[in-house]
Design a protein around this motif. Structure first.
Motif, PDB file in Angstrom:
ATOM      1  N   ALA A  21       4.303   1.024  78.635  1.00 20.06           N
ATOM      2  CA  ALA A  21       3.881   1.984  79.662  1.00 20.06           C
ATOM      3  C   ALA A  21       2.655   2.745  79.159  1.00 20.06           C
ATOM      4  N   THR A  22       1.825   3.183  80.086  1.00 15.43           N
ATOM      5  CA  THR A  22       0.630   3.931  79.680  1.00 15.43           C
ATOM      6  C   THR A  22       0.978   5.398  79.431  1.00 15.43           C
ATOM      7  N   VAL A  23       0.104   6.054  78.720  1.00 13.19           N
ATOM      8  CA  VAL A  23       0.275   7.484  78.466  1.00 13.19           C
ATOM      9  C   VAL A  23       0.238   8.240  79.797  1.00 13.19           C
ATOM     10  N   ARG A  24      -0.550   7.755  80.728  1.00 12.63           N
ATOM     11  CA  ARG A  24      -0.603   8.369  82.064  1.00 12.63           C
ATOM     12  C   ARG A  24       0.782   8.297  82.738  1.00 12.63           C
ATOM     13  N   GLU A  25       1.442   7.149  82.627  1.00 14.19           N
ATOM     14  CA  GLU A  25       2.794   7.005  83.173  1.00 14.19           C
ATOM     15  C   GLU A  25       3.766   7.920  82.440  1.00 14.19           C
ATOM     16  N   LEU A  26       3.591   8.022  81.141  1.00 14.03           N
ATOM     17  CA  LEU A  26       4.425   8.922  80.330  1.00 14.03           C
ATOM     18  C   LEU A  26       4.301  10.356  80.818  1.00 14.03           C
ATOM     19  N   LEU A  27       3.081  10.797  81.085  1.00 17.02           N
ATOM     20  CA  LEU A  27       2.879  12.160  81.589  1.00 17.02           C
ATOM     21  C   LEU A  27       3.636  12.380  82.892  1.00 17.02           C
ATOM     22  N   GLY A  28       3.643  11.369  83.740  1.00 19.00           N
ATOM     23  CA  GLY A  28       4.386  11.470  84.994  1.00 19.00           C
ATOM     24  C   GLY A  28       5.879  11.623  84.758  1.00 19.00           C
ATOM     25  N   VAL A  29       6.406  10.860  83.815  1.00 19.57           N
ATOM     26  CA  VAL A  29       7.837  10.941  83.487  1.00 19.57           C
ATOM     27  C   VAL A  29       8.177  12.313  82.916  1.00 19.57           C
ATOM     28  N   LEU A  30       7.356  12.801  81.988  1.00 20.08           N
ATOM     29  CA  LEU A  30       7.610  14.116  81.387  1.00 20.08           C
ATOM     30  C   LEU A  30       7.625  15.209  82.450  1.00 20.08           C
ATOM     31  N   ALA A  31       6.656  15.157  83.357  1.00 19.75           N
ATOM     32  CA  ALA A  31       6.572  16.173  84.414  1.00 19.75           C
ATOM     33  C   ALA A  31       7.716  16.041  85.412  1.00 19.75           C
ATOM     34  N   VAL A  35      11.008  17.282  80.856  1.00 19.99           N
ATOM     35  CA  VAL A  35      11.432  17.152  79.465  1.00 19.99           C
ATOM     36  C   VAL A  35      10.209  17.177  78.560  1.00 19.99           C
ATOM     37  N   GLY A  36      10.434  17.450  77.284  1.00 23.00           N
ATOM     38  CA  GLY A  36       9.337  17.523  76.323  1.00 23.00           C
ATOM     39  C   GLY A  36       9.150  16.274  75.501  1.00 23.00           C
ATOM     40  N   ALA A  37      10.109  15.360  75.573  1.00 20.75           N
ATOM     41  CA  ALA A  37      10.018  14.119  74.805  1.00 20.75           C
ATOM     42  C   ALA A  37      10.871  13.053  75.470  1.00 20.75           C
ATOM     43  N   VAL A  38      10.495  11.796  75.250  1.00 17.36           N
ATOM     44  CA  VAL A  38      11.298  10.681  75.743  1.00 17.36           C
ATOM     45  C   VAL A  38      11.460   9.663  74.625  1.00 17.36           C
ATOM     46  N   VAL A  39      12.548   8.955  74.679  1.00 13.83           N
ATOM     47  CA  VAL A  39      12.800   7.883  73.721  1.00 13.83           C
ATOM     48  C   VAL A  39      12.076   6.638  74.213  1.00 13.83           C
ATOM     49  N   VAL A  40      11.395   5.978  73.308  1.00 16.66           N
ATOM     50  CA  VAL A  40      10.726   4.723  73.631  1.00 16.66           C
ATOM     51  C   VAL A  40      11.724   3.613  73.324  1.00 16.66           C
ATOM     52  N   SER A  41      12.001   2.802  74.354  1.00 16.20           N
ATOM     53  CA  SER A  41      13.034   1.785  74.215  1.00 16.20           C
ATOM     54  C   SER A  41      12.735   0.591  75.109  1.00 16.20           C
ATOM     55  N   ARG A  42      12.838  -0.581  74.520  1.00 21.86           N
ATOM     56  CA  ARG A  42      12.625  -1.802  75.312  1.00 21.86           C
ATOM     57  C   ARG A  42      13.822  -2.084  76.221  1.00 21.86           C
ATOM     58  N   GLY A  43      15.017  -1.765  75.744  1.00 22.30           N
ATOM     59  CA  GLY A  43      16.205  -2.101  76.513  1.00 22.30           C
ATOM     60  C   GLY A  43      16.982  -0.917  77.043  1.00 22.30           C
ATOM     61  N   GLY A  44      16.565   0.291  76.742  1.00 18.49           N
ATOM     62  CA  GLY A  44      17.263   1.475  77.220  1.00 18.49           C
ATOM     63  C   GLY A  44      18.411   1.931  76.344  1.00 18.49           C
ATOM     64  N   GLY A  45      18.926   1.051  75.494  1.00 27.37           N
ATOM     65  CA  GLY A  45      20.056   1.433  74.648  1.00 27.37           C
ATOM     66  C   GLY A  45      19.708   1.520  73.171  1.00 27.37           C
ATOM     67  N   THR A  46      18.482   1.143  72.840  1.00 22.35           N
ATOM     68  CA  THR A  46      18.042   1.183  71.446  1.00 22.35           C
ATOM     69  C   THR A  46      16.868   2.147  71.316  1.00 22.35           C
ATOM     70  N   VAL A  47      16.523   2.474  70.077  1.00 16.70           N
ATOM     71  CA  VAL A  47      15.414   3.394  69.830  1.00 16.70           C
ATOM     72  C   VAL A  47      14.302   2.637  69.113  1.00 16.70           C
ATOM     73  N   ILE A  50       9.875   7.483  69.547  1.00 17.58           N
ATOM     74  CA  ILE A  50      10.005   8.689  70.366  1.00 17.58           C
ATOM     75  C   ILE A  50       8.600   9.228  70.572  1.00 17.58           C
ATOM     76  N   VAL A  51       8.370   9.817  71.720  1.00 18.30           N
ATOM     77  CA  VAL A  51       7.041  10.358  72.028  1.00 18.30           C
ATOM     78  C   VAL A  51       7.218  11.693  72.736  1.00 18.30           C
ATOM     79  N   SER A  52       6.406  12.650  72.336  1.00 17.08           N
ATOM     80  CA  SER A  52       6.539  14.000  72.880  1.00 17.08           C
ATOM     81  C   SER A  52       5.205  14.503  73.412  1.00 17.08           C
ATOM     82  N   GLU A  53       5.268  15.644  74.067  1.00 17.92           N
ATOM     83  CA  GLU A  53       4.051  16.303  74.547  1.00 17.92           C
ATOM     84  C   GLU A  53       3.090  16.552  73.384  1.00 17.92           C
TER      85      GLU A  53
END
Length: 142
Positions: A21-31, A35-47, A50-53
């Motif tokens: 995903a792009t950083v632009r998409e990440l900004l949309g998710v954060l907003a 939230v201030g951070a999201v876990v980066v995961s290919r399958g949703g159940g693994t880590v 992590i990326v934060s503001e």
């Protein structure tokens, strides 16, 4: 208090994003998710990371606006500090302070089971202090 108690109170939902995903998409998710951070995961159940503001701001300062079209994998923290539901909040405070992190994914049997923020830790400390105060006041009034 254990991490499982924090998760019981706040819920175990974890916001994730794929590394491509792009950083632009990440900004949309954060907003959108507030939230201030999201876990980066290919399958949703693994880590995978992590990326934060903070990660965005630090890179934006040096790279500029072109950062917005880069993949999240370019700015994520790949070595992620984690905890388990059985860990004590006191140890989490130490980990967060020592490593200067504000969000820790919670893993159960290697799978994502929640996320705990510094705000959650502070909230639990205040709750414990209030309970202790109430018990002391009750004891003194007897």
């Amino acid at each position: 208090m254990r991490i499982s108690e924090i998760l019981r109170r706040k819920g175990a939902e974890v916001v994730t994003i794929v590394p491509e995903a792009t950083v632009r998409e990440l900004l949309g998710v954060l907003a959108e998710r507030n939230v201030g951070a999201v876990v980066v995961s290919r399958g949703g159940g693994t880590v995978d990371g992590i990326v934060s503001e903070r990660d965005i701001v630090r890179r934006l300062h040096t790279v500029g606006a072109e950062l917005l079209d880069r993949p999240v994998a370019d700015i994520m923290t790949a070595v992620v500090h984690t905890c388990s539901p059985e860990d004590r909040v006191e140890s989490l405070r130490s980990t967060m302070t020592e490593h200067r992190v504000r969000h820790l994914p919670v893993l159960r049997d290697g799978r994502l089971a929640g996320i705990v923020s510094i705000g959650d830790v502070v909230k639990s400390a205040i709750s414990e202090l209030q309970t202790e105060r109430e018990q002391l006041v009750h004891y003194l009034q007897q």
